[in-house]
Every structure is written in C-alpha cells, then in structure tokens.
Scaffold this motif. Structure first.
Motif, PDB file in Angstrom:
ATOM      1  N   ARG B  81       0.837  -1.210   0.000  1.00  8.26           N
ATOM      2  CA  ARG B  81       0.000   0.000   0.000  1.00  8.26           C
ATOM      3  C   ARG B  81       0.876   1.265   0.000  1.00  8.26           C
ATOM      4  O   ARG B  81       0.558   2.254  -0.643  1.00  8.26           O
ATOM      5  CB  ARG B  81      -0.924   0.033   1.222  1.00  8.26           C
ATOM      6  CG  ARG B  81      -1.974  -1.030   1.242  1.00  8.26           C
ATOM      7  CD  ARG B  81      -3.119  -0.749   0.278  1.00  8.26           C
ATOM      8  NE  ARG B  81      -3.870  -1.954   0.001  1.00  8.26           N
ATOM      9  CZ  ARG B  81      -4.918  -2.375   0.701  1.00  8.26           C
ATOM     10  NH1 ARG B  81      -5.343  -1.672   1.729  1.00  8.26           N
ATOM     11  NH2 ARG B  81      -5.535  -3.500   0.383  1.00  8.26           N
ATOM     12  N   ILE B  82       1.973   1.199   0.744  1.00  9.06           N
ATOM     13  CA  ILE B  82       2.893   2.349   0.769  1.00  9.06           C
ATOM     14  C   ILE B  82       3.453   2.588  -0.636  1.00  9.06           C
ATOM     15  O   ILE B  82       3.461   3.724  -1.129  1.00  9.06           O
ATOM     16  CB  ILE B  82       4.044   2.137   1.783  1.00  9.06           C
ATOM     17  CG1 ILE B  82       3.505   2.175   3.226  1.00  9.06           C
ATOM     18  CG2 ILE B  82       5.133   3.195   1.610  1.00  9.06           C
ATOM     19  CD1 ILE B  82       4.548   1.867   4.297  1.00  9.06           C
ATOM     20  N   ILE B  84       2.252   1.683  -3.518  1.00  8.16           N
ATOM     21  CA  ILE B  84       1.206   2.119  -4.451  1.00  8.16           C
ATOM     22  C   ILE B  84       0.941   3.612  -4.301  1.00  8.16           C
ATOM     23  O   ILE B  84       0.798   4.337  -5.288  1.00  8.16           O
ATOM     24  CB  ILE B  84      -0.084   1.292  -4.268  1.00  8.16           C
ATOM     25  CG1 ILE B  84       0.089  -0.065  -4.942  1.00  8.16           C
ATOM     26  CG2 ILE B  84      -1.295   2.006  -4.842  1.00  8.16           C
ATOM     27  CD1 ILE B  84      -1.024  -1.028  -4.692  1.00  8.16           C
ATOM     28  N   ASN B  85       0.873   4.077  -3.081  1.00  9.46           N
ATOM     29  CA  ASN B  85       0.654   5.518  -2.862  1.00  9.46           C
ATOM     30  C   ASN B  85       1.800   6.348  -3.427  1.00  9.46           C
ATOM     31  O   ASN B  85       1.583   7.413  -4.009  1.00  9.46           O
ATOM     32  CB  ASN B  85       0.460   5.814  -1.371  1.00  9.46           C
ATOM     33  CG  ASN B  85      -0.927   5.424  -0.908  1.00  9.46           C
ATOM     34  OD1 ASN B  85      -1.898   5.565  -1.644  1.00  9.46           O
ATOM     35  ND2 ASN B  85      -1.040   4.922   0.295  1.00  9.46           N
ATOM     36  N   LEU B  88       1.302   6.404  -7.161  1.00 10.34           N
ATOM     37  CA  LEU B  88       0.216   7.307  -7.543  1.00 10.34           C
ATOM     38  C   LEU B  88       0.698   8.752  -7.503  1.00 10.34           C
ATOM     39  O   LEU B  88       0.398   9.540  -8.412  1.00 10.34           O
ATOM     40  CB  LEU B  88      -0.991   7.128  -6.606  1.00 10.34           C
ATOM     41  CG  LEU B  88      -1.831   5.862  -6.836  1.00 10.34           C
ATOM     42  CD1 LEU B  88      -2.874   5.698  -5.735  1.00 10.34           C
ATOM     43  CD2 LEU B  88      -2.514   5.908  -8.189  1.00 10.34           C
ATOM     44  N   ASP B  89       1.449   9.098  -6.478  1.00  8.89           N
ATOM     45  CA  ASP B  89       2.001  10.457  -6.391  1.00  8.89           C
ATOM     46  C   ASP B  89       2.910  10.741  -7.578  1.00  8.89           C
ATOM     47  O   ASP B  89       2.861  11.816  -8.180  1.00  8.89           O
ATOM     48  CB  ASP B  89       2.809  10.640  -5.093  1.00  8.89           C
ATOM     49  CG  ASP B  89       1.928  10.652  -3.860  1.00  8.89           C
ATOM     50  OD1 ASP B  89       2.449  10.434  -2.747  1.00  8.89           O
ATOM     51  OD2 ASP B  89       0.710  10.870  -4.015  1.00  8.89           O
ATOM     52  N   THR B 149      -4.196   1.510 -12.500  1.00 10.25           N
ATOM     53  CA  THR B 149      -4.285   1.581 -11.041  1.00 10.25           C
ATOM     54  C   THR B 149      -5.498   0.805 -10.531  1.00 10.25           C
ATOM     55  O   THR B 149      -5.393   0.042  -9.573  1.00 10.25           O
ATOM     56  CB  THR B 149      -4.375   3.048 -10.581  1.00 10.25           C
ATOM     57  OG1 THR B 149      -3.219   3.748 -11.044  1.00 10.25           O
ATOM     58  CG2 THR B 149      -4.448   3.142  -9.073  1.00 10.25           C
ATOM     59  N   GLU B 157      -4.093  -5.970  -5.065  1.00  6.44           N
ATOM     60  CA  GLU B 157      -4.314  -5.549  -3.679  1.00  6.44           C
ATOM     61  C   GLU B 157      -5.616  -6.097  -3.111  1.00  6.44           C
ATOM     62  O   GLU B 157      -5.861  -5.996  -1.910  1.00  6.44           O
ATOM     63  CB  GLU B 157      -4.324  -4.016  -3.586  1.00  6.44           C
ATOM     64  CG  GLU B 157      -2.971  -3.382  -3.821  1.00  6.44           C
ATOM     65  CD  GLU B 157      -1.965  -3.735  -2.741  1.00  6.44           C
ATOM     66  OE1 GLU B 157      -2.215  -3.460  -1.550  1.00  6.44           O
ATOM     67  OE2 GLU B 157      -0.921  -4.320  -3.077  1.00  6.44           O
ATOM     68  N   ALA B 167      -9.595   5.397  -2.570  1.00  8.75           N
ATOM     69  CA  ALA B 167      -8.168   5.589  -2.825  1.00  8.75           C
ATOM     70  C   ALA B 167      -7.933   6.490  -4.041  1.00  8.75           C
ATOM     71  O   ALA B 167      -6.977   7.266  -4.079  1.00  8.75           O
ATOM     72  CB  ALA B 167      -7.480   4.234  -3.045  1.00  8.75           C
ATOM     73  N   ASP B 169     -10.270   8.587  -5.293  1.00 10.71           N
ATOM     74  CA  ASP B 169     -11.102   9.787  -5.217  1.00 10.71           C
ATOM     75  C   ASP B 169     -12.024   9.895  -6.431  1.00 10.71           C
ATOM     76  O   ASP B 169     -12.060  10.910  -7.142  1.00 10.71           O
ATOM     77  CB  ASP B 169     -10.199  11.049  -5.110  1.00 10.71           C
ATOM     78  CG  ASP B 169     -10.999  12.274  -4.696  1.00 10.71           C
ATOM     79  OD1 ASP B 169     -10.598  13.405  -5.036  1.00 10.71           O
ATOM     80  OD2 ASP B 169     -12.059  12.087  -4.051  1.00 10.71           O
TER      81      ASP B 169
END
Lengths: 166, 197
Positions: B81-82, B84-85, B88-89, B149, B157, B167, B169
């Motif tokens: 999860r870390i 993936i974030n 995404l950034d 994604t 995931e 996630a 939005d």
C-alpha cells in the motif's frame, strides 16, 4: 447486452453485486450466450492477471538493494515527537494562576498608592517657622493660600485680602 | 534483547523487533518482501528503474512509519500500500495526460472494448507463463495510469470497489467502468487481437 448488464455481470464476478440482483444475472448468464461468453472472458482475464506477478524479481542483489535503503535510513533526522496539542481551556487554566497573582499585585499596589495620596479635601496647616503665618491647601481646586503677617498686624487684621498662590 | 534467528522468525516477530530499531530484523523483512513490493511498483509504473527507486523509497518510508503498523493487515500488504501511494504520487507528477485523454475519450464514446465480442480462449491454458507475462505487460502498458491503477488495486491488492473509489477519489461507477474497460483491453491483447487505439 446493455452496458448496465455488462457492469452488473462484472460486479457479480467480483462478488460486489447486491443479492437481489444476483438471481437476475445468473439467469442472464444461463440463458444468454453472449453473457456466458463475457463472464468466461472476464474470469479468465482475472486469473491471467493474478498469475502474472508470481515470478517478478527485483533485478538487484539483496546486499546492494539493502545498502541503499540502509544509507537512506541513516540519513534520516531523528524524529522529534511533536508535543500533543493543548486545548484552549488547558492553556487558559495554565495562565490563570500567574494572571491572578499579577492582578493581586496590581490591586495591592493601587490600594497602597491610594493611601499614599494626600486626601482630596481642604486642609489647613500651620507653618511652624512662623507662628503668625497661616497656610490653606485646597487639593481639589489645586490651590494653596498662605497668609503672611505684614509688619503691621493691625493692617493685617483690617486688610485681610489673602495673597493667593496657585 | 534476546537473539533472534532472523531467517526462521515469522514476520510478526521481525516487525516487533524492527519496531524496537533492530535493523537486522528489518533487513530480513526487506529480503522477504522486496520482490512483491517491486512487482507492485512495476505493475503501476511500467518502468523498471522507476519501480526500483520507488520500492527503495517505500522501504525507507516503511522504516519511518513502522511504529504505526498495528497488524490490521499483513506486513507485505501494508508495504505494498505504501509503494502504491508513492506510485500514484509519481504518476500525478508525471502528468501522462495525452494517454489518459485518449483513453478517456474512448471510454466516453462507449469504447471498442465494450462492444467487441467476448474472447473465448483461455489465455492461461493457451500461453506459456513467460509469454503470458509478456502479453500482460504489453496490455498494462497500453492502459492509462488510472485504468492500470484500478486493475492493480483490484486484482493484486484485492481492494473492493468502495476502497478503490476512496483511494482514487472517484465514484464507484467510475471504478466499475474503468475496471471493465481495462479487463476487456487486456483480454484483447492476450488473445493477440489487433486493435486500433
């Protein structure tokens, strides 16, 4: 098949379809060849995707990859724990004691000052050096009157217009 | 601190030790889960060096946040999860707009994929593992980062529609549309059908 039916079929496959709509989709898959084929395709694609990550390997040796991470970790500043935020009322309570003490000091000082101040009333006093002189203070008017004896006391008695000093 | 045999200790023991700043324990966790974290980054970024860099950054962030790990999920899921974030950034910064706008137009117009006939051949039976992976890689590269994604979050995931919508939005309807579109596009690539974008 409509677009809505296609998305419902996908949701059914993903276990996301509400129970009341599941029966409708199962019936659709059973009787409609296009729906059956689409259901099979989505299922196969999902299986294929899940299997694709199985053999992916990081293309760097363990020690090398770890050494980079370790170096970055060592560069990190020590984490300063942030102070927990204090509520407005806690802050007010903390200020209350010193504020109260300061107020007491101010009030006491004011009272003492008031006591030191001369009384705002008329006051007469005798000048000690000359028993004939007579002084009159009027603090409210900001006025002091001094009677001085003239050489001729008789004149003084007769002409007693005082000299005023303000 | 009692001596731990890192290689035989399970993740819970290693995490607890690492939370007390045992670097040896953390190194073992990295060794165990680095491939999975990298694979997740590669699925998102489709670029090996970027995926390596983001994996490394994810591990450093994992070390910083280790005390926040409560064991609600497995340690490897927490790490993925870390990463993936972070991906995404990175994707937002890179602004791969031209690809996304084509995909968006295609989706809005109904998309060829929505209308194409179902692929009846099962690719996992027909293709060898290596070729299957290559086809999937190719298919993933053709997707916009938003479609990719959604696919990664759902298939790898195992997030539900609601979790993905949060996630990313976006609405659950958008998640469903994107997932459907991405799956059908991949099916076409796996079946080796030629499609014009």
């Amino acid at each position: 098949m409509t677009e809505e039916q296609q998305l419902k079929l996908q949701a059914f496959l993903d276990g996301e379809l509400p129970e009341d709509e599941t029966r409708e989709i199962i019936s659709l898959i059973t009787r409609d060849e296009e729906a059956k084929a689409l259901h099979a395709e989505l299922k196969n694609t999902r299986r294929a995707i899940k299997s694709s990550e199985a053999n992916v390997r990081l293309p760097e040796p363990r020690e090398f990859f770890w050494s980079k991470i370790e170096r970055e970790i060592q560069k990190l500043e020590p984490v300063v724990e942030s102070k927990p935020s204090v509520s407005f009322f806690d802050q007010l309570r903390r200020l209350l004691v010193p504020m109260s003490a300061a107020a007491v000091v101010v009030i006491a000082g004011f009272i003492a000052y008031q006591q030191m101040l001369p009384v705002h009333s008329t006051e007469t006093e005798m000048a000690m050096a000359d028993s004939s002189a007579f002084t009159y203070h009027d603090y409210s008017a900001g006025m002091t009157l001094v009677w001085l004896p003239f050489p001729a006391e008789n004149d003084l008695a007769q002409n007693s217009a005082p000299a005023t000093i303000q | 601190m009692a001596e731990i045999n890192y290689s035989s200790a399970d993740d819970t023991v290693l995490v607890r030790a690492a939370q007390k700043e045992d670097m040896g324990a953390f190194e073992e966790l990295v060794a165990r889960h680095r491939d999975k974290v990298f694979a997740r980054a590669l699925s998102m970024m489709r670029h090996e060096q970027e995926a390596i860099d983001l994996s490394q950054e994810a591990w450093v962030k994992g070390w910083q946040r280790l005390k926040q790990f409560q064991g609600d999920s497995s340690f490897s899921t927490w790490m993925t999860r870390i990463v993936i974030n972070l991906c995404l950034d990175q994707l937002r910064k890179q602004k791969r707009r031209h690809m996304e706008s084509i995909e968006a137009m295609s989706e809005e117009s109904g998309g060829v994929e929505r209308q194409m006939p179902a692929v009846t051949v099962n690719p996992t039976e027909r293709l060898e593992r290596g070729e299957l992976r290559q086809r999937i890689d190719r298919g993933l590269e053709r997707l916009s980062h938003e479609h990719r994604t959604v696919l990664v979050l759902h298939e790898f995931e195992e997030m539900d529609y609601k979790g993905i919508a949060k996630a990313m939005d976006c609405s659950i309807g958008t998640v469903m549309s994107r997932l459907f579109y991405a799956r059908r596009k991949l099916a076409a690539v796996l079946a080796d059908l030629k499609r014009e974008m």
